[in-house]
Design an enzyme around this catalytic site. Structure first.
Site, PDB file in Angstrom:
ATOM      1  N   LYS A 259      22.209  45.705  73.405  1.00  0.00           N
ATOM      2  CA  LYS A 259      21.979  44.601  72.738  1.00  0.00           C
ATOM      3  C   LYS A 259      21.564  44.679  71.438  1.00  0.00           C
ATOM      4  O   LYS A 259      21.847  44.204  70.233  1.00  0.00           O
ATOM      5  CB  LYS A 259      21.304  43.445  73.411  1.00  0.00           C
ATOM      6  CG  LYS A 259      22.035  42.808  74.839  1.00  0.00           C
ATOM      7  CD  LYS A 259      21.880  41.487  74.979  1.00  0.00           C
ATOM      8  CE  LYS A 259      22.838  41.054  76.080  1.00  0.00           C
ATOM      9  NZ  LYS A 259      22.484  40.073  76.968  1.00  0.00           N
TER      10      LYS A 259
ATOM     11  N   LYS B   1      32.949  45.273  80.924  1.00  0.00           N
ATOM     12  CA  LYS B   1      32.950  44.593  82.309  1.00  0.00           C
ATOM     13  C   LYS B   1      33.208  43.169  82.193  1.00  0.00           C
ATOM     14  O   LYS B   1      32.996  42.432  81.324  1.00  0.00           O
ATOM     15  CB  LYS B   1      31.401  44.753  82.389  1.00  0.00           C
ATOM     16  CG  LYS B   1      30.852  44.071  83.709  1.00  0.00           C
ATOM     17  CD  LYS B   1      29.387  44.024  83.752  1.00  0.00           C
ATOM     18  CE  LYS B   1      28.309  43.155  83.454  1.00  0.00           C
ATOM     19  NZ  LYS B   1      27.443  42.650  83.955  1.00  0.00           N
TER      20      LYS B   1
ATOM     21  N   LYS C 219      30.123  36.925  82.417  1.00  0.00           N
ATOM     22  CA  LYS C 219      30.006  35.357  82.192  1.00  0.00           C
ATOM     23  C   LYS C 219      29.899  35.040  80.678  1.00  0.00           C
ATOM     24  O   LYS C 219      30.257  34.106  80.357  1.00  0.00           O
ATOM     25  CB  LYS C 219      28.488  35.061  82.821  1.00  0.00           C
ATOM     26  CG  LYS C 219      28.455  34.930  84.245  1.00  0.00           C
ATOM     27  CD  LYS C 219      27.024  34.784  84.314  1.00  0.00           C
ATOM     28  CE  LYS C 219      26.778  35.323  85.765  1.00  0.00           C
ATOM     29  NZ  LYS C 219      25.267  35.668  86.042  1.00  0.00           N
TER      30      LYS C 219
HETATM   31  P1  ATP Z   1      26.565  38.973  82.280  1.00  0.00           P
HETATM   32  O1  ATP Z   1      27.822  39.014  82.580  1.00  0.00           O
HETATM   33  O2  ATP Z   1      26.014  37.669  81.595  1.00  0.00           O
HETATM   34  O3  ATP Z   1      25.922  40.249  81.666  1.00  0.00           O
HETATM   35  P2  ATP Z   1      25.955  39.406  85.098  1.00  0.00           P
HETATM   36  O4  ATP Z   1      27.016  38.612  85.880  1.00  0.00           O
HETATM   37  O5  ATP Z   1      26.021  41.014  84.953  1.00  0.00           O
HETATM   38  O6  ATP Z   1      25.511  38.888  83.707  1.00  0.00           O
HETATM   39  P3  ATP Z   1      24.184  38.580  87.280  1.00  0.00           P
HETATM   40  O7  ATP Z   1      24.788  37.624  87.405  1.00  0.00           O
HETATM   41  O8  ATP Z   1      22.708  38.803  87.383  1.00  0.00           O
HETATM   42  O9  ATP Z   1      24.549  39.363  85.537  1.00  0.00           O
HETATM   43  O10 ATP Z   1      24.730  39.698  88.017  1.00  0.00           O
HETATM   44  C1  ATP Z   1      24.913  39.555  89.356  1.00  0.00           C
HETATM   45  C2  ATP Z   1      25.251  40.717  90.261  1.00  0.00           C
HETATM   46  O11 ATP Z   1      26.759  40.820  89.924  1.00  0.00           O
HETATM   47  C3  ATP Z   1      24.584  42.044  89.878  1.00  0.00           C
HETATM   48  O12 ATP Z   1      24.547  42.749  90.968  1.00  0.00           O
HETATM   49  C4  ATP Z   1      25.974  42.750  89.192  1.00  0.00           C
HETATM   50  O13 ATP Z   1      25.915  44.099  89.025  1.00  0.00           O
HETATM   51  C5  ATP Z   1      27.214  42.004  89.459  1.00  0.00           C
HETATM   52  N1  ATP Z   1      28.035  42.153  88.739  1.00  0.00           N
HETATM   53  C6  ATP Z   1      28.148  41.489  87.545  1.00  0.00           C
HETATM   54  N2  ATP Z   1      29.569  41.445  86.807  1.00  0.00           N
HETATM   55  C7  ATP Z   1      30.028  42.507  87.657  1.00  0.00           C
HETATM   56  C8  ATP Z   1      31.249  43.183  87.417  1.00  0.00           C
HETATM   57  N3  ATP Z   1      32.079  42.664  86.488  1.00  0.00           N
HETATM   58  N4  ATP Z   1      31.925  43.689  88.265  1.00  0.00           N
HETATM   59  C9  ATP Z   1      31.053  44.197  89.716  1.00  0.00           C
HETATM   60  N5  ATP Z   1      29.836  43.807  89.678  1.00  0.00           N
HETATM   61  C10 ATP Z   1      29.283  42.628  88.836  1.00  0.00           C
END
Ligand code: ATP
Ligand code: LTN
Length: 331
Positions: free
Chosen positions: A112, A194, A197
């Site tokens: 970031k 990745k 969200k």
């Molecule tokens: P952002 O997408 O905004 O960075 P995030 O989805 O990574 O947020 P969290 O919602 O806290 O953040 O993630 C919750 C769980 O989901 C964590 O264990 C994270 O590793 C998993 N996760 C998030 N995105 C993925 C993805 N694309 N593939 C696999 N696991 C994921």
């Protein structure tokens, strides 16, 4: 005695298919064999500004989606982070036991700041300390997370070991648990990133509450390659690989088995299959989500969860406070 497992999800925005495959679905699979503790990491959300009304709605949706995905409050402890103040209290203690050098190495923050994002908060910088507190408060043996969170769990291990060496045995040193399939689901529009969200266009990301028709469209227009050859080559065909991984994670079939079925056929056929599997999953989750929202059970689940969680967390916090020498015994 069952081993204990703990994990959390930030309710920033809507939960995604990446969250489901990388995290939620695993929590559900583990809840019979482990003592499962799952929380909504709402303090972690506010490291960046959230519209208060949106945040409130996302919190409720996140709990409803946890339940809709199959987490059972009779088996797992489900609660909201702010309902257990020990998280913030131990978080501060953790920050006092973490070095700046360690926080500087955390890729999430590094990425970031490298992007030149302005107004990054101190909360974002120290967020791994709060995450360490989340985990250590519960003597968790395992932390099931997606690949992107491994580094934070490793830092938690370092902090726990350092604290134990300095003050005497206090915390259980946890291990990250990363699934073999689906630990990093990629964006449908840019398979080098990745699925997130915070996807700016929304086209690369499938949300658990997306209309299945919209989800199908996103999959049918997912970026692949021009090789027109269905095989497993993550490096040269990352988009295709990602789609097969999604279908494998949701159907329980191996990736090889799916390749075998669609080999020699066009990408459109394969995408149609991936879309079927995804839509089937979304429809099931959304059906249960509606029932849960209508049944108004969320508050009760959270209240009971917070009670159970507080009993464990307060004990650990108390132990840490005493070890550090922060209290005076009044007669
Ligand atoms: P952002 O997408 O905004 O960075 P995030 O989805 O990574 O947020 P969290 O919602 O806290 O953040 O993630 C919750 C769980 O989901 C964590 O264990 C994270 O590793 C998993 N996760 C998030 N995105 C993925 C993805 N694309 N593939 C696999 N696991 C994921
Ligand atoms: N940092 C995680 C969410 C999270 C978490 C935790 C996961 C906060 N506290 C404790 C596991 C254990 C994320 O952003 N995905």
């Amino acid at each position: 005695m069952k081993k204990r497992m703990l994990s959390g999800i930030k309710p920033t925005g809507q939960l995604t298919l990446g969250n489901y495959i990388g995290a939620l679905r695993n929590f559900v699979n583990y809840q019979d064999d482990y003592e499962m503790i799952v929380f909504i990491a709402n303090l972690h959300c506010i490291t960046e500004y959230q519209d208060p009304e949106d945040l409130k709605k996302n919190l409720t949706d996140a709990v409803a989606l946890y339940l809709a995905c199959g987490l059972d409050p009779n088996k797992a402890t489900i609660f909201l982070q702010t309902d257990v103040p020990a998280h913030a209290q131990l978080g501060y203690i953790m920050a006092c036991n973490t070095y700046l050098g360690e926080l500087n190495r955390m890729t999430q923050f590094k990425d970031k700041s490298a992007k030149g994002e302005k107004n990054l908060t101190a909360g974002l910088y120290t967020y791994p300390c709060l995450m360490a507190a989340d985990i250590l408060l519960y003597d968790a043996n395992y932390v099931p997370v997606g690949e992107d969170q491994k580094q934070h769990v490793e830092l938690t291990r370092d902090i726990a070991q350092r604290f134990n060496n300095k003050y005497g045995e206090t915390f259980v040193v946890p291990e990250p648990l990363i699934a073999k399939v689906g630990a990093r689901i990629m964006s449908l529009t840019d398979p080098s990133k990745k699925m997130s969200k915070s996807d700016e266009t929304n086209k690369g990301c499938i949300y658990l509450l997306d209309d299945p028709k919209v989800a199908r469209k996103k999959i049918m227009s997912a970026v692949t390659d021009s090789l027109n050859d269905i095989k497993l080559d993550k490096e040269n065909q990352p988009g295709l690989y990602n789609l097969i991984e999604i279908a494998s994670a949701l159907s329980g079939r191996s990736m090889e088995d799916i390749v075998e079925e669609f080999k020699g056929q066009g990408y459109g056929k394969l995408k149609g299959y991936v879309a079927d599997v995804v839509c089937d999953t979304l429809e099931k989750i959304q059906g249960r989500y509606k029932e849960i929202i209508e049944s108004r059970q969320i508050e009760k689940v959270l209240e009971e969860g917070a009670q159970k969680a507080s009993a464990i967390a307060n004990k650990t916090l108390d132990k840490a406070v005493k070890k550090i020498g922060l209290e005076i015994k009044y007669q």
